[in-house]
Every structure is written in C-alpha cells, then in structure tokens.
Design a protein around this motif. Structure first.
Motif, PDB file in Angstrom:
ATOM      1  N   GLN A  66     -30.136 -11.554  81.079  1.00  0.00           N
ATOM      2  CA  GLN A  66     -30.416 -12.987  81.148  1.00  0.00           C
ATOM      3  C   GLN A  66     -30.611 -13.441  82.587  1.00  0.00           C
ATOM      4  O   GLN A  66     -31.537 -14.198  82.889  1.00  0.00           O
ATOM      5  CB  GLN A  66     -29.284 -13.788  80.502  1.00  0.00           C
ATOM      6  CG  GLN A  66     -29.557 -15.296  80.510  1.00  0.00           C
ATOM      7  CD  GLN A  66     -28.505 -16.091  79.762  1.00  0.00           C
ATOM      8  OE1 GLN A  66     -27.591 -15.521  79.172  1.00  0.00           O
ATOM      9  NE2 GLN A  66     -28.616 -17.408  79.796  1.00  0.00           N
ATOM     10  N   ILE A 129     -29.214 -22.289  77.081  1.00  0.00           N
ATOM     11  CA  ILE A 129     -28.740 -21.338  76.075  1.00  0.00           C
ATOM     12  C   ILE A 129     -27.243 -21.112  76.202  1.00  0.00           C
ATOM     13  O   ILE A 129     -26.525 -20.978  75.204  1.00  0.00           O
ATOM     14  CB  ILE A 129     -29.510 -20.005  76.188  1.00  0.00           C
ATOM     15  CG1 ILE A 129     -30.937 -20.181  75.675  1.00  0.00           C
ATOM     16  CG2 ILE A 129     -28.801 -18.887  75.430  1.00  0.00           C
ATOM     17  CD1 ILE A 129     -31.807 -18.946  75.820  1.00  0.00           C
ATOM     18  N   ASN A 130     -26.755 -21.093  77.423  1.00  0.00           N
ATOM     19  CA  ASN A 130     -25.335 -20.824  77.650  1.00  0.00           C
ATOM     20  C   ASN A 130     -24.443 -22.011  77.291  1.00  0.00           C
ATOM     21  O   ASN A 130     -23.239 -21.858  77.149  1.00  0.00           O
ATOM     22  CB  ASN A 130     -25.091 -20.443  79.113  1.00  0.00           C
ATOM     23  CG  ASN A 130     -25.704 -19.105  79.468  1.00  0.00           C
ATOM     24  OD1 ASN A 130     -25.828 -18.230  78.625  1.00  0.00           O
ATOM     25  ND2 ASN A 130     -26.110 -18.951  80.714  1.00  0.00           N
ATOM     26  N   GLU A 134     -24.600 -20.739  69.921  1.00  0.00           N
ATOM     27  CA  GLU A 134     -25.458 -19.806  69.199  1.00  0.00           C
ATOM     28  C   GLU A 134     -26.369 -20.507  68.194  1.00  0.00           C
ATOM     29  O   GLU A 134     -27.484 -20.038  67.923  1.00  0.00           O
ATOM     30  CB  GLU A 134     -24.578 -18.783  68.464  1.00  0.00           C
ATOM     31  CG  GLU A 134     -25.344 -17.600  67.889  1.00  0.00           C
ATOM     32  CD  GLU A 134     -25.983 -16.741  68.959  1.00  0.00           C
ATOM     33  OE1 GLU A 134     -26.989 -16.090  68.655  1.00  0.00           O
ATOM     34  OE2 GLU A 134     -25.472 -16.734  70.105  1.00  0.00           O
ATOM     35  N   PHE A 137     -29.758 -21.140  69.635  1.00  0.00           N
ATOM     36  CA  PHE A 137     -30.369 -20.030  70.374  1.00  0.00           C
ATOM     37  C   PHE A 137     -31.835 -19.860  70.006  1.00  0.00           C
ATOM     38  O   PHE A 137     -32.705 -19.731  70.881  1.00  0.00           O
ATOM     39  CB  PHE A 137     -29.590 -18.735  70.100  1.00  0.00           C
ATOM     40  CG  PHE A 137     -30.099 -17.544  70.871  1.00  0.00           C
ATOM     41  CD1 PHE A 137     -29.707 -17.343  72.181  1.00  0.00           C
ATOM     42  CD2 PHE A 137     -30.961 -16.629  70.278  1.00  0.00           C
ATOM     43  CE1 PHE A 137     -30.166 -16.255  72.903  1.00  0.00           C
ATOM     44  CE2 PHE A 137     -31.430 -15.532  70.987  1.00  0.00           C
ATOM     45  CZ  PHE A 137     -31.026 -15.349  72.304  1.00  0.00           C
ATOM     46  N   HIS A 140     -34.114 -22.650  71.495  1.00  0.00           N
ATOM     47  CA  HIS A 140     -34.367 -22.504  72.926  1.00  0.00           C
ATOM     48  C   HIS A 140     -35.305 -21.334  73.212  1.00  0.00           C
ATOM     49  O   HIS A 140     -36.231 -21.458  74.021  1.00  0.00           O
ATOM     50  CB  HIS A 140     -33.051 -22.299  73.679  1.00  0.00           C
ATOM     51  CG  HIS A 140     -32.174 -23.512  73.709  1.00  0.00           C
ATOM     52  ND1 HIS A 140     -32.627 -24.761  74.079  1.00  0.00           N
ATOM     53  CD2 HIS A 140     -30.861 -23.674  73.415  1.00  0.00           C
ATOM     54  CE1 HIS A 140     -31.639 -25.640  74.024  1.00  0.00           C
ATOM     55  NE2 HIS A 140     -30.552 -25.001  73.613  1.00  0.00           N
ATOM     56  N   THR A 141     -35.075 -20.212  72.568  1.00  0.00           N
ATOM     57  CA  THR A 141     -35.901 -19.040  72.843  1.00  0.00           C
ATOM     58  C   THR A 141     -37.348 -19.249  72.407  1.00  0.00           C
ATOM     59  O   THR A 141     -38.278 -18.845  73.115  1.00  0.00           O
ATOM     60  CB  THR A 141     -35.329 -17.782  72.157  1.00  0.00           C
ATOM     61  OG1 THR A 141     -35.211 -18.010  70.748  1.00  0.00           O
ATOM     62  CG2 THR A 141     -33.962 -17.426  72.727  1.00  0.00           C
ATOM     63  N   VAL A 197     -33.643 -11.483  74.723  1.00  0.00           N
ATOM     64  CA  VAL A 197     -33.479 -12.036  73.380  1.00  0.00           C
ATOM     65  C   VAL A 197     -33.185 -10.928  72.375  1.00  0.00           C
ATOM     66  O   VAL A 197     -32.283 -11.051  71.529  1.00  0.00           O
ATOM     67  CB  VAL A 197     -34.740 -12.823  72.956  1.00  0.00           C
ATOM     68  CG1 VAL A 197     -34.661 -13.219  71.489  1.00  0.00           C
ATOM     69  CG2 VAL A 197     -34.902 -14.065  73.824  1.00  0.00           C
ATOM     70  N   HIS A 200     -29.688  -9.567  72.912  1.00  0.00           N
ATOM     71  CA  HIS A 200     -28.711 -10.572  72.479  1.00  0.00           C
ATOM     72  C   HIS A 200     -28.570 -10.572  70.957  1.00  0.00           C
ATOM     73  O   HIS A 200     -27.449 -10.579  70.419  1.00  0.00           O
ATOM     74  CB  HIS A 200     -29.136 -11.954  72.958  1.00  0.00           C
ATOM     75  CG  HIS A 200     -28.233 -13.060  72.517  1.00  0.00           C
ATOM     76  ND1 HIS A 200     -27.118 -13.443  73.244  1.00  0.00           N
ATOM     77  CD2 HIS A 200     -28.265 -13.866  71.410  1.00  0.00           C
ATOM     78  CE1 HIS A 200     -26.512 -14.433  72.608  1.00  0.00           C
ATOM     79  NE2 HIS A 200     -27.190 -14.716  71.504  1.00  0.00           N
ATOM     80  N   ARG A 201     -29.692 -10.540  70.260  1.00  0.00           N
ATOM     81  CA  ARG A 201     -29.665 -10.548  68.800  1.00  0.00           C
ATOM     82  C   ARG A 201     -29.018  -9.278  68.261  1.00  0.00           C
ATOM     83  O   ARG A 201     -28.250  -9.317  67.284  1.00  0.00           O
ATOM     84  CB  ARG A 201     -31.074 -10.693  68.253  1.00  0.00           C
ATOM     85  CG  ARG A 201     -31.653 -12.093  68.431  1.00  0.00           C
ATOM     86  CD  ARG A 201     -33.099 -12.155  67.978  1.00  0.00           C
ATOM     87  NE  ARG A 201     -33.633 -13.510  68.038  1.00  0.00           N
ATOM     88  CZ  ARG A 201     -34.906 -13.814  67.888  1.00  0.00           C
ATOM     89  NH1 ARG A 201     -35.804 -12.861  67.671  1.00  0.00           N
ATOM     90  NH2 ARG A 201     -35.300 -15.087  67.951  1.00  0.00           N
TER      91      ARG A 201
END
Length: 209
Positions: A66, A129-130, A134, A137, A140-141, A197, A200-201
């Motif tokens: 990130q 995002i932070n 969640e 998420f 935002h992405t 991304v 993270h997923r």
C-alpha cells in the motif's frame, strides 16, 4: 490544486530521472528493501522505469504494497504537475500568434489538468482506505482504478490530438515525451495498486473462518 503541486517539489527532484529509457541509478537502499521494490515492479508494464522511480523510496517503504502504491501515485502526480507547467508555458507562447497550434496544445492541457485532479483524488482515496473500514474497501478501490484508467486514456487523447497540426516538431516531441512518461508512470502506479488490492483481498479471505 496548484498548492498541492508546489508541495510535490521534493518528489519532482527525486523523479527527475524517471523518464522512459533512463539509465540513472538511485541512491543506495538496503538490499532487502530494493529487492522488495524490484519484486513489486515485476507486476508493472514498465518494470525498469518502476524500479528507477521507486528505489529512492525503498528504505521507507517498510515492505508495504500500500505504501509503495501510494508513493507511486505521488510520483505520477508530481510528473503530471511538471508536465502541466511546461504545456501551460507553451500554450501561453502560442496563444497570440498561432491559433491552430494553440488549440491543439490547449486541448492537451485540458487533458493534463483533468489528470492532475484524478491523480490527486486517487491519492486521497487510497489514504481513506485505512480510515473507512473494510466495508468501503471496494468502493474506494473501484474509484482509484477508474480515475487512473481515465488518466491513461486522457494521455493518449492528448498525444493523438497533435495529429495533423503543425505544432513545431521539437515542441510536439517534447510534449509527447512528457505526457507519455506520465502515462507510463501512471500505468505502473495502477499495476502496483491492483497488486495491493489483490493481496489485501487474499489476506482477508484467508482470515475469514
């Protein structure tokens, strides 16, 4: 927006060698940190440019996808601001004397202005995002991916817009090179963001019972 571009002066200095085909070497990050940058950059379309631009950040990246994506976006924005300043100067020189050439440059400048805004929005969105949890998420992405894809489209629109216009050969080539550099850096930033991304997923999926 202009104030934001001014605040990116340090990044502009760091990214001065971030041009396609550059052979300049970065300072001396730790071997482990540089290896992380090199590994992440393999997911990009322009890995050499990626490593050149991000190696100076390797010591501070803390091996975080990130943070690396965030820095790549900031570098892209810095180059877009630099390119906008150059094209603005060219447009001002042409406005009073060469109407057809001016319009081609002005159209390109409009695209660059949009790109600066979208890159700025992308940076802010990644930061959110932070803070938003969640549940937001995906929202935002998807915003970041949409904006960065638009930047790439606008760069090509700018370059294509010079076809058939008698803008001076050297000026035209310089504008195209600068805009193409922004596009390549943004392409790399998008690839690094997509990698963040995906990881993270995958991490969240493994954490779920």
């Amino acid at each position: 927006m202009a104030q934001l571009c001014h605040s990116l002066l340090f990044l502009l200095l760091l990214s001065a060698f971030c041009i396609t085909g550059a052979t300049g070497r970065a300072s001396h990050p730790s071997s482990r940190a540089r290896a992380f940058v090199v590994e992440q950059c393999q997911a990009t379309r322009y890995p050499e440019l990626c490593v050149q631009c991000l190696s100076n950040h390797a010591n501070a990246s803390a091996q975080s996808q990130q943070q690396l994506a965030q820095y790549a976006l900031a570098m892209s924005l810095a180059r877009a601001c630099y390119t906008r300043a150059y094209v603005t100067k060219v447009a001002a020189q042409l406005k009073q004397t060469k109407a057809k050439e001016y319009q081609a440059v002005k159209d390109c400048l409009d695209q660059i202005n949009d790109s600066v805004g979208q890159l700025s929005q992308s940076i802010n969105e990644l930061q959110r995002i932070n803070h938003d949890g969640e549940g937001n998420f995906l929202w935002h992405t998807s915003n970041v991916q949409m904006w960065l894809s638009t930047v790439l489209t606008e760069a090509m629109t700018c370059i294509d817009g010079f076809s058939g216009h008698a803008v001076g050969g050297k000026v035209r080539a310089t504008i195209k090179a600068k805009v193409l550099n922004v596009a390549h850096m943004t392409s790399n930033a998008l690839a690094l963001f997509n990698r963040f991304v995906a990881i993270h997923r995958a991490t969240r999926s493994k954490a779920q019972p």
